[in-house]
Design a protein around this motif. Sequence first.
Motif, PDB file in Angstrom:
ATOM      1  N   ALA A  11      -5.079  -6.342 -12.895  1.00 24.50           N
ATOM      2  CA  ALA A  11      -4.627  -5.194 -12.115  1.00 24.50           C
ATOM      3  C   ALA A  11      -4.674  -3.902 -12.902  1.00 24.50           C
ATOM      4  CB  ALA A  11      -3.203  -5.434 -11.609  1.00 24.50           C
ATOM      5  N   ALA A  12      -5.340  -3.913 -14.050  1.00 25.68           N
ATOM      6  CA  ALA A  12      -5.368  -2.717 -14.892  1.00 25.68           C
ATOM      7  C   ALA A  12      -6.211  -1.600 -14.292  1.00 25.68           C
ATOM      8  CB  ALA A  12      -5.886  -3.050 -16.293  1.00 25.68           C
ATOM      9  N   GLY A  13      -7.026  -1.928 -13.307  1.00 27.92           N
ATOM     10  CA  GLY A  13      -7.865  -0.907 -12.694  1.00 27.92           C
ATOM     11  C   GLY A  13      -7.113  -0.027 -11.715  1.00 27.92           C
ATOM     12  N   MET A  14      -5.861  -0.363 -11.443  1.00 29.40           N
ATOM     13  CA  MET A  14      -5.074   0.435 -10.511  1.00 29.40           C
ATOM     14  C   MET A  14      -4.574   1.701 -11.173  1.00 29.40           C
ATOM     15  SD  MET A  14      -2.833  -2.544  -8.720  1.00 29.40           S
ATOM     16  CE  MET A  14      -3.613  -3.890  -7.830  1.00 29.40           C
ATOM     17  N   GLY A  15      -4.557   2.787 -10.432  1.00 29.93           N
ATOM     18  CA  GLY A  15      -4.064   4.050 -10.956  1.00 29.93           C
ATOM     19  C   GLY A  15      -2.564   4.190 -10.749  1.00 29.93           C
ATOM     20  N   SER A  16      -2.031   5.339 -11.078  1.00 30.38           N
ATOM     21  CA  SER A  16      -0.583   5.540 -11.002  1.00 30.38           C
ATOM     22  C   SER A  16      -0.106   5.899  -9.601  1.00 30.38           C
ATOM     23  CB  SER A  16      -0.160   6.636 -11.980  1.00 30.38           C
ATOM     24  OG  SER A  16      -0.823   7.840 -11.694  1.00 30.38           O
ATOM     25  N   ARG A  17      -0.997   6.389  -8.736  1.00 32.26           N
ATOM     26  CA  ARG A  17      -0.596   6.755  -7.385  1.00 32.26           C
ATOM     27  C   ARG A  17      -1.015   5.639  -6.426  1.00 32.26           C
ATOM     28  NH1 ARG A  17       1.017  11.780  -6.254  1.00 32.26           N
ATOM     29  NH2 ARG A  17       0.236  11.606  -4.133  1.00 32.26           N
ATOM     30  N   PHE A  18      -0.191   4.596  -6.350  1.00 31.32           N
ATOM     31  CA  PHE A  18      -0.551   3.420  -5.580  1.00 31.32           C
ATOM     32  C   PHE A  18      -0.804   3.736  -4.114  1.00 31.32           C
ATOM     33  CE2 PHE A  18       1.596   1.507  -9.201  1.00 31.32           C
ATOM     34  CZ  PHE A  18       0.747   0.461  -9.500  1.00 31.32           C
ATOM     35  N   GLY A  19      -0.049   4.708  -3.563  1.00 35.34           N
ATOM     36  CA  GLY A  19      -0.185   4.984  -2.141  1.00 35.34           C
ATOM     37  C   GLY A  19      -1.577   5.421  -1.745  1.00 35.34           C
ATOM     38  N   GLY A  20      -2.346   5.935  -2.672  1.00 31.92           N
ATOM     39  CA  GLY A  20      -3.689   6.395  -2.351  1.00 31.92           C
ATOM     40  C   GLY A  20      -4.770   5.395  -2.637  1.00 31.92           C
ATOM     41  N   LEU A  21      -4.385   4.194  -3.101  1.00 33.74           N
ATOM     42  CA  LEU A  21      -5.373   3.195  -3.446  1.00 33.74           C
ATOM     43  C   LEU A  21      -5.438   2.111  -2.389  1.00 33.74           C
ATOM     44  CD1 LEU A  21      -4.911   2.721  -7.287  1.00 33.74           C
ATOM     45  CD2 LEU A  21      -6.665   4.008  -6.084  1.00 33.74           C
ATOM     46  N   LYS A  22      -6.661   1.732  -2.016  1.00 31.23           N
ATOM     47  CA  LYS A  22      -6.830   0.761  -0.937  1.00 31.23           C
ATOM     48  C   LYS A  22      -6.161  -0.568  -1.257  1.00 31.23           C
ATOM     49  CE  LYS A  22     -11.289  -0.723  -2.806  1.00 31.23           C
ATOM     50  NZ  LYS A  22     -12.738  -0.767  -2.619  1.00 31.23           N
ATOM     51  N   GLN A  23      -6.189  -1.001  -2.549  1.00 30.27           N
ATOM     52  CA  GLN A  23      -5.633  -2.311  -2.872  1.00 30.27           C
ATOM     53  C   GLN A  23      -4.111  -2.349  -2.802  1.00 30.27           C
ATOM     54  OE1 GLN A  23      -7.401  -0.332  -4.941  1.00 30.27           O
ATOM     55  NE2 GLN A  23      -7.092  -0.875  -7.083  1.00 30.27           N
ATOM     56  N   MET A  24      -3.464  -1.182  -2.753  1.00 30.04           N
ATOM     57  CA  MET A  24      -2.016  -1.146  -2.660  1.00 30.04           C
ATOM     58  C   MET A  24      -1.532  -0.689  -1.291  1.00 30.04           C
ATOM     59  SD  MET A  24      -0.297  -2.263  -5.274  1.00 30.04           S
ATOM     60  CE  MET A  24      -1.453  -3.628  -5.138  1.00 30.04           C
ATOM     61  N   GLU A  25      -2.427  -0.565  -0.347  1.00 27.81           N
ATOM     62  CA  GLU A  25      -2.006  -0.222   1.004  1.00 27.81           C
ATOM     63  C   GLU A  25      -1.356  -1.444   1.653  1.00 27.81           C
ATOM     64  OE1 GLU A  25      -4.962   1.444   3.490  1.00 27.81           O
ATOM     65  OE2 GLU A  25      -5.459   3.070   2.136  1.00 27.81           O
ATOM     66  N   PRO A  26      -0.232  -1.273   2.318  1.00 24.09           N
ATOM     67  CA  PRO A  26       0.421  -2.407   2.984  1.00 24.09           C
ATOM     68  C   PRO A  26      -0.521  -3.061   3.989  1.00 24.09           C
ATOM     69  CG  PRO A  26       1.894  -0.513   2.887  1.00 24.09           C
ATOM     70  CD  PRO A  26       0.535  -0.025   2.450  1.00 24.09           C
ATOM     71  N   ILE A  27      -0.518  -4.389   3.954  1.00 24.98           N
ATOM     72  CA  ILE A  27      -1.324  -5.168   4.887  1.00 24.98           C
ATOM     73  C   ILE A  27      -0.438  -5.798   5.948  1.00 24.98           C
ATOM     74  CG2 ILE A  27      -2.831  -7.191   5.091  1.00 24.98           C
ATOM     75  CD1 ILE A  27      -4.190  -4.744   3.867  1.00 24.98           C
ATOM     76  N   ALA A  28       0.767  -6.197   5.550  1.00 25.68           N
ATOM     77  CA  ALA A  28       1.730  -6.792   6.485  1.00 25.68           C
ATOM     78  C   ALA A  28       2.721  -5.736   6.960  1.00 25.68           C
ATOM     79  CB  ALA A  28       2.466  -7.942   5.812  1.00 25.68           C
ATOM     80  N   ARG A  29       3.369  -6.024   8.060  1.00 22.92           N
ATOM     81  CA  ARG A  29       4.305  -5.062   8.642  1.00 22.92           C
ATOM     82  C   ARG A  29       5.510  -4.796   7.738  1.00 22.92           C
ATOM     83  NH1 ARG A  29       4.454  -7.160  14.989  1.00 22.92           N
ATOM     84  NH2 ARG A  29       2.247  -6.757  15.434  1.00 22.92           N
ATOM     85  N   ASP A  30       5.835  -5.761   6.877  1.00 21.72           N
ATOM     86  CA  ASP A  30       6.986  -5.598   5.992  1.00 21.72           C
ATOM     87  C   ASP A  30       6.630  -4.905   4.686  1.00 21.72           C
ATOM     88  OD1 ASP A  30       5.536  -7.536   4.708  1.00 21.72           O
ATOM     89  OD2 ASP A  30       7.052  -9.111   4.877  1.00 21.72           O
ATOM     90  N   GLY A  31       5.393  -4.411   4.571  1.00 24.62           N
ATOM     91  CA  GLY A  31       4.988  -3.651   3.394  1.00 24.62           C
ATOM     92  C   GLY A  31       4.248  -4.442   2.336  1.00 24.62           C
ATOM     93  N   ARG A  32       4.097  -5.747   2.532  1.00 26.74           N
ATOM     94  CA  ARG A  32       3.388  -6.546   1.538  1.00 26.74           C
ATOM     95  C   ARG A  32       1.899  -6.209   1.507  1.00 26.74           C
ATOM     96  NH1 ARG A  32       5.242 -12.615   2.862  1.00 26.74           N
ATOM     97  NH2 ARG A  32       5.249 -11.722   4.970  1.00 26.74           N
ATOM     98  N   VAL A  33       1.319  -6.351   0.312  1.00 19.53           N
ATOM     99  CA  VAL A  33      -0.106  -6.090   0.100  1.00 19.53           C
ATOM    100  C   VAL A  33      -0.813  -7.418  -0.121  1.00 19.53           C
ATOM    101  CG1 VAL A  33       0.389  -3.814  -0.857  1.00 19.53           C
ATOM    102  CG2 VAL A  33       0.155  -5.780  -2.395  1.00 19.53           C
ATOM    103  N   LEU A  34      -2.141  -7.405  -0.234  1.00 13.10           N
ATOM    104  CA  LEU A  34      -2.890  -8.653  -0.404  1.00 13.10           C
ATOM    105  C   LEU A  34      -2.393  -9.457  -1.600  1.00 13.10           C
ATOM    106  CD1 LEU A  34      -6.594  -7.690   0.413  1.00 13.10           C
ATOM    107  CD2 LEU A  34      -5.078  -9.170   1.717  1.00 13.10           C
ATOM    108  N   LEU A  35      -2.018  -8.760  -2.669  1.00 13.28           N
ATOM    109  CA  LEU A  35      -1.563  -9.427  -3.880  1.00 13.28           C
ATOM    110  C   LEU A  35      -0.349 -10.310  -3.623  1.00 13.28           C
ATOM    111  CD1 LEU A  35      -1.686  -9.876  -6.900  1.00 13.28           C
ATOM    112  CD2 LEU A  35      -0.570  -7.669  -7.241  1.00 13.28           C
ATOM    113  N   ASP A  36       0.554  -9.875  -2.758  1.00 12.87           N
ATOM    114  CA  ASP A  36       1.725 -10.687  -2.426  1.00 12.87           C
ATOM    115  C   ASP A  36       1.312 -12.051  -1.883  1.00 12.87           C
ATOM    116  OD1 ASP A  36       4.404  -9.039  -2.581  1.00 12.87           O
ATOM    117  OD2 ASP A  36       2.905  -7.658  -1.790  1.00 12.87           O
ATOM    118  N   PHE A  37       0.286 -12.063  -1.051  1.00 12.60           N
ATOM    119  CA  PHE A  37      -0.132 -13.305  -0.411  1.00 12.60           C
ATOM    120  C   PHE A  37      -0.867 -14.216  -1.402  1.00 12.60           C
ATOM    121  CE2 PHE A  37       0.537 -10.247   2.936  1.00 12.60           C
ATOM    122  CZ  PHE A  37       1.299 -10.980   3.838  1.00 12.60           C
ATOM    123  N   SER A  38      -1.590 -13.631  -2.331  1.00 14.65           N
ATOM    124  CA  SER A  38      -2.234 -14.436  -3.376  1.00 14.65           C
ATOM    125  C   SER A  38      -1.194 -15.125  -4.246  1.00 14.65           C
ATOM    126  CB  SER A  38      -3.143 -13.564  -4.240  1.00 14.65           C
ATOM    127  OG  SER A  38      -4.320 -13.201  -3.548  1.00 14.65           O
TER     128      SER A  38
END
Length: 292
Positions: A11-38
């Motif tokens: 996950a080192a490729g993630m920047g400091s502003r998570f809200g603007g990154l596609k990989q940290m955009e919520p996927i589930a209604r409760d705010g979870r991202v793909l990483l949560d499901f993995s």
Amino acid sequence: MSKNATLVVMAAGMGSRFGGLKQMEPIARDGRVLLDFSVYDAKKAGFNKIVFVIKEAIKDDFINIVGKRIEKLIDVEYVYQELYKLPEGFSCPETREKPWGTAHAILCCKDAVKEPFAVVNADDFYGRTAFKAIYDELTNDSDDYCMAGFRLKNTLTENGTVARGVCVTKDGILESVTERTKINKECQFTEDDGKTWTSLSPDTLVSMNLWGFRPDIFSYIEKGFAEFLKDNINEAKKEYYLPSVVTELIENDIKRVKVIPAEDKWYGVTYKEDKPLVVAAIEEMVSKGLYD
């Protein structure tokens, strides 16, 4: 009793502003991202520890947005991939900005991982059966490495081309991985910017960076990384990639890598247009009770 196995998340490729990154955009209604499901799938499969490879500069943001939620489910440790973390005798050039690559990310885990471990990208959804197959392979008595081989047809997007590692296998053993950087939804790849296209079978096995390793991989990476730096330390864009390490070990008959076919459908937000499909797929899985 289940055997210890760790999941290393790059996950080192993630920047400091998570809200603007596609990989940290919520996927589930409760705010979870793909990483949560993995992580959920990995725990169900038997993994009992997560090691996140991040940059120290984003530690607080990462823990607040992702880490605290996952720490409630499973043992978590953080390691830091930094440019200055090089083998003895090497110093990072002042002009270097690009990370040293995925193999370097794994090398940074050397002191945190002492058991068999799997490696995944932070922004891909792999599916529970793939994690279970890798866990079962890692916790047997073999010294072999392993990888999940996804069917090409299950890893494509309608919204553009993708890069995939095309695998050649013999009797379930990996012989080579060739990176094809532009594969379209018709299972065709191009190497000349679309002037010509070559077809691949939809059932071709491809690598999605779900690897299974033993702790001895660290010594191989360390040695190979030193050799890489001798030739490339001043090459600002050169990186030391994990598939390069694996390929060298195979070619020199040092290690065998078992390829475990994964029939799960891969999900990821390669393009912004992919998100609605991913959201719908996750919502359907949640509604079926596959996730809490």
